[in-house]
Scaffold this motif. Structure first.
Motif, PDB file in Angstrom:
ATOM      1  N   ALA A  19      72.384  30.001  45.919  1.00 34.46           N
ATOM      2  CA  ALA A  19      72.038  28.796  46.998  1.00 34.46           C
ATOM      3  C   ALA A  19      71.197  29.510  48.002  1.00 34.46           C
ATOM      4  N   GLY A  20      71.644  30.497  48.691  1.00 39.10           N
ATOM      5  CA  GLY A  20      71.005  31.159  49.771  1.00 39.10           C
ATOM      6  C   GLY A  20      70.270  32.475  49.815  1.00 39.10           C
ATOM      7  N   GLY A  21      70.000  32.861  48.435  1.00 39.08           N
ATOM      8  CA  GLY A  21      69.198  34.011  48.218  1.00 39.08           C
ATOM      9  C   GLY A  21      69.939  35.413  48.286  1.00 39.08           C
ATOM     10  N   PRO A  22      69.376  36.371  48.180  1.00 41.88           N
ATOM     11  CA  PRO A  22      70.004  37.953  47.973  1.00 41.88           C
ATOM     12  C   PRO A  22      71.450  38.038  48.976  1.00 41.88           C
ATOM     13  N   LEU A  23      72.456  38.392  48.515  1.00 45.89           N
ATOM     14  CA  LEU A  23      73.612  38.640  49.108  1.00 45.89           C
ATOM     15  C   LEU A  23      73.291  40.097  49.973  1.00 45.89           C
ATOM     16  N   ARG A  24      73.899  40.143  51.318  1.00 44.72           N
ATOM     17  CA  ARG A  24      73.940  41.264  51.953  1.00 44.72           C
ATOM     18  C   ARG A  24      75.223  42.123  51.668  1.00 44.72           C
ATOM     19  N   LEU A  25      75.022  43.428  51.596  1.00 43.10           N
ATOM     20  CA  LEU A  25      76.314  44.256  51.252  1.00 43.10           C
ATOM     21  C   LEU A  25      76.233  45.277  52.396  1.00 43.10           C
ATOM     22  N   GLY A  26      77.676  45.710  52.796  1.00 37.62           N
ATOM     23  CA  GLY A  26      77.786  46.426  53.581  1.00 37.62           C
ATOM     24  C   GLY A  26      77.503  48.130  52.893  1.00 37.62           C
ATOM     25  N   GLY A  28      78.022  51.167  51.197  1.00 39.82           N
ATOM     26  CA  GLY A  28      78.907  51.499  49.952  1.00 39.82           C
ATOM     27  C   GLY A  28      79.625  50.344  49.278  1.00 39.82           C
ATOM     28  N   VAL A  29      79.084  49.254  49.601  1.00 41.28           N
ATOM     29  CA  VAL A  29      79.955  48.113  48.875  1.00 41.28           C
ATOM     30  C   VAL A  29      79.131  47.780  47.622  1.00 41.28           C
ATOM     31  N   ALA A  30      79.956  47.796  46.412  1.00 43.81           N
ATOM     32  CA  ALA A  30      79.294  47.452  45.147  1.00 43.81           C
ATOM     33  C   ALA A  30      78.845  46.200  44.968  1.00 43.81           C
ATOM     34  N   ALA A  31      77.798  46.009  44.293  1.00 42.79           N
ATOM     35  CA  ALA A  31      77.294  44.676  43.796  1.00 42.79           C
ATOM     36  C   ALA A  31      78.283  43.834  42.933  1.00 42.79           C
ATOM     37  N   PRO A  32      78.721  42.600  42.912  1.00 40.00           N
ATOM     38  CA  PRO A  32      79.290  42.054  41.949  1.00 40.00           C
ATOM     39  C   PRO A  32      78.823  42.116  40.324  1.00 40.00           C
ATOM     40  N   VAL A  36      72.268  43.269  40.655  1.00 39.59           N
ATOM     41  CA  VAL A  36      71.740  44.761  40.743  1.00 39.59           C
ATOM     42  C   VAL A  36      71.857  44.903  42.176  1.00 39.59           C
ATOM     43  N   ARG A  37      72.311  46.004  42.802  1.00 38.94           N
ATOM     44  CA  ARG A  37      72.314  46.358  44.086  1.00 38.94           C
ATOM     45  C   ARG A  37      70.941  47.043  44.555  1.00 38.94           C
ATOM     46  N   LEU A  38      70.294  46.685  45.547  1.00 38.73           N
ATOM     47  CA  LEU A  38      69.223  47.157  46.444  1.00 38.73           C
ATOM     48  C   LEU A  38      69.660  47.833  47.411  1.00 38.73           C
ATOM     49  N   THR A  39      69.537  49.127  47.697  1.00 43.51           N
ATOM     50  CA  THR A  39      69.848  49.859  48.728  1.00 43.51           C
ATOM     51  C   THR A  39      69.038  50.288  49.576  1.00 43.51           C
ATOM     52  N   THR A  44      73.235  50.192  53.417  1.00 43.84           N
ATOM     53  CA  THR A  44      73.305  48.716  53.296  1.00 43.84           C
ATOM     54  C   THR A  44      72.553  48.408  52.140  1.00 43.84           C
ATOM     55  N   GLY A  45      72.650  46.946  51.684  1.00 45.79           N
ATOM     56  CA  GLY A  45      72.100  46.702  50.571  1.00 45.79           C
ATOM     57  C   GLY A  45      72.011  45.120  50.400  1.00 45.79           C
ATOM     58  N   GLU A  46      71.444  44.875  49.403  1.00 47.22           N
ATOM     59  CA  GLU A  46      71.636  43.403  48.973  1.00 47.22           C
ATOM     60  C   GLU A  46      71.871  43.250  47.476  1.00 47.22           C
ATOM     61  N   ALA A  47      72.496  42.352  47.013  1.00 44.80           N
ATOM     62  CA  ALA A  47      72.582  42.102  45.514  1.00 44.80           C
ATOM     63  C   ALA A  47      71.992  40.779  45.250  1.00 44.80           C
ATOM     64  N   LEU A  48      71.459  40.864  43.751  1.00 43.48           N
ATOM     65  CA  LEU A  48      70.680  39.892  43.234  1.00 43.48           C
ATOM     66  C   LEU A  48      71.135  39.889  41.668  1.00 43.48           C
ATOM     67  N   PRO A  49      71.520  38.360  41.380  1.00 38.62           N
ATOM     68  CA  PRO A  49      71.812  38.307  40.073  1.00 38.62           C
ATOM     69  C   PRO A  49      70.763  38.831  39.052  1.00 38.62           C
TER      70      PRO A  49
END
Length: 417
Positions: A19-26, A28-32, A36-39, A44-49
């Motif tokens: 719905a809103g695009g890549p998820l922000r991750l704190g 060291g927080v792992a991606a669901p 994939v986690r973009l560090t 910090t990072g972002e997570a994309l399906p």
């Protein structure tokens, strides 16, 4: 945390990302699972399906299924190619994250590619840059362009083809700048590793996704597994519901059950329209998104325009017996002049609302010969669950006739819950 809670949180995370695009991750927080986690340099990072079994939406071409259309698709692809040319400066490494590039350099590269320099071309290119930014293919930041998070999802197998594309693109003619040179702009835009605030989409590495569907797909042979993945892709990516006769995983009840479980992990559910199928948000994840206002990027102007289109293209024709009771798609366009008259929005704000709603698939523009045509509800309305259809019907009643007995009944039923 129980497995059920973890699964529910994962489904909501996937729904948020869609719905809103890549998820922000704190830090060291792992991606669901399934992302994939973009560090970024500050950890910090972002997570994309990611798609199952390494497939991409190009699989739809193999099945001759039309994907969701992109506005001015040819121009948008060419502008993305120009961005890649400018930002992927070292072809010996992966394209993402690449290097920042001045927007003017991208526009000059696009000019060289199409051989035009007029103002109309520039406006088209700027519109394409805006669409690419909104969909996370690029990041626009104060006149500087970066490759966006979605570019990290290009399969490694495609890199050779992308390298050849970059080599073939013409070099732009750049006159000497007397104020600030390209190198200075790039140097100013390049993030320092010690800086904590880094623009969204910038980063250093992509970290592999964790397996998501192996427990569901592991028991199937290669052919059945491929059929499930293909059905998953088409119901998620096709512009229209697809006929079940073309896909074994939609025809076979056992395979369809597994497909439903795959979708549920992404916060999605199968939606049947006679002998055709698509997917939509499950009612649970949809309610969670609404509570969090995730992906709620529609402003007051967009909501007003969408409501007017639904009233004129759906509610009124339905009341006149011209549309089935449960249909939210309509062959009756709402004229642009009607929208201008009733919204009382400035022309620029109205056009921006049209653009946002078209890009989201909530409106489609219809041409009517020599007339101006108008707008009808877009393909996203195929993806409404029965519960969502009922809620939308109630909202339309409240918007179109807030003082009617029917609206009073809706409010009474809601207050009784």
């Amino acid at each position: 945390m129980s497995d059920h809670t973890r699964a529910a949180e994962g489904a909501i995370a996937h729904a948020q990302a869609r719905a809103g695009g890549p998820l922000r991750l704190g830090a060291g927080v792992a991606a669901p699972a399934g992302m994939v986690r973009l560090t970024r340099p500050d950890s910090t990072g972002e997570a994309l399906p990611v798609w199952p079994d390494g497939v991409t939406p190009s699989l739809l071409e193999e099945y001759q299924v039309a994907p969701v259309s992109v506005e001015r698709a040819g121009e948008t692809r060419r502008v993305l190619a120009a961005v890649l040319k400018c930002c992927w400066t070292d072809l010996s490494v992966d394209p993402w994250p690449g290097d920042p590039a001045p927007m003017e350099l991208v526009l000059d590269t696009y000019r060289a590619l199409i051989g035009r320099t007029d103002d109309l071309m520039r406006n088209w290119a700027r519109g394409a840059l805006r669409r690419l930014h909104d969909s996370a293919w690029i990041v626009l930041d104060d006149g500087v362009v970066h490759l966006g998070p979605r570019c990290a999802l290009w399969p490694v197998e495609s890199h050779a083809q992308l390298q050849e594309l970059v080599r073939r693109l013409p070099e732009p003619e750049r006159p000497e700048l007397t104020v600030v040179g390209d190198a200075d702009i790039v140097a100013a835009a390049r993030p320092e590793t010690s800086v904590q605030e880094v623009p969204d989409g910038l980063g250093g590495r992509a970290e592999g996704d964790s397996a998501e569907f192996d427990d569901l797909l592991g028991g199937y042979d290669e052919r059945r597994r491929a059929e499930l993945v293909a059905a998953f892709m088409v119901v998620e990516q096709a512009a229209e519901p697809v006929p079940e006769v073309r896909f074994a995983a939609l025809r076979d009840p056992a395979l369809r059950h597994t497909l439903g479980e795959m979708l549920a992990r992404r916060g999605r559910t199968l939606i049947q329209q006679r002998e055709r199928w698509t997917s939509g948000y499950g009612d649970g994840p949809a309610a969670a998104l609404g509570a969090m206002e995730a992906g709620g990027r529609l402003g007051v102007s967009e909501r007003a325009v969408l409501t007017l289109v639904l009233v004129h293209s759906v509610a009124i024709p339905r009341a006149e017996g011209l549309l089935p009771e449960d249909s939210w798609l309509s062959p009756h366009p709402t004229p642009v002049d009607e929208l201008r008259r009733h919204t009382q929005l400035p022309i620029g704000e109205l056009e921006a609302a049209f653009r946002t709603l078209r890009h989201a698939g909530l409106l489609s523009q219809v041409k009517a010969g020599e007339e101006a045509g108008g707008y009808v509800p877009g393909p996203q309305f195929h993806r409404l669950t029965p519960g969502a259809r009922r809620r939308l019907q109630e909202e339309l009643i409240l918007a179109a006739g807030p003082n009617t007995p029917l609206a009073a009944a809706v409010l009474a039923r809601r207050s009784a819950k």
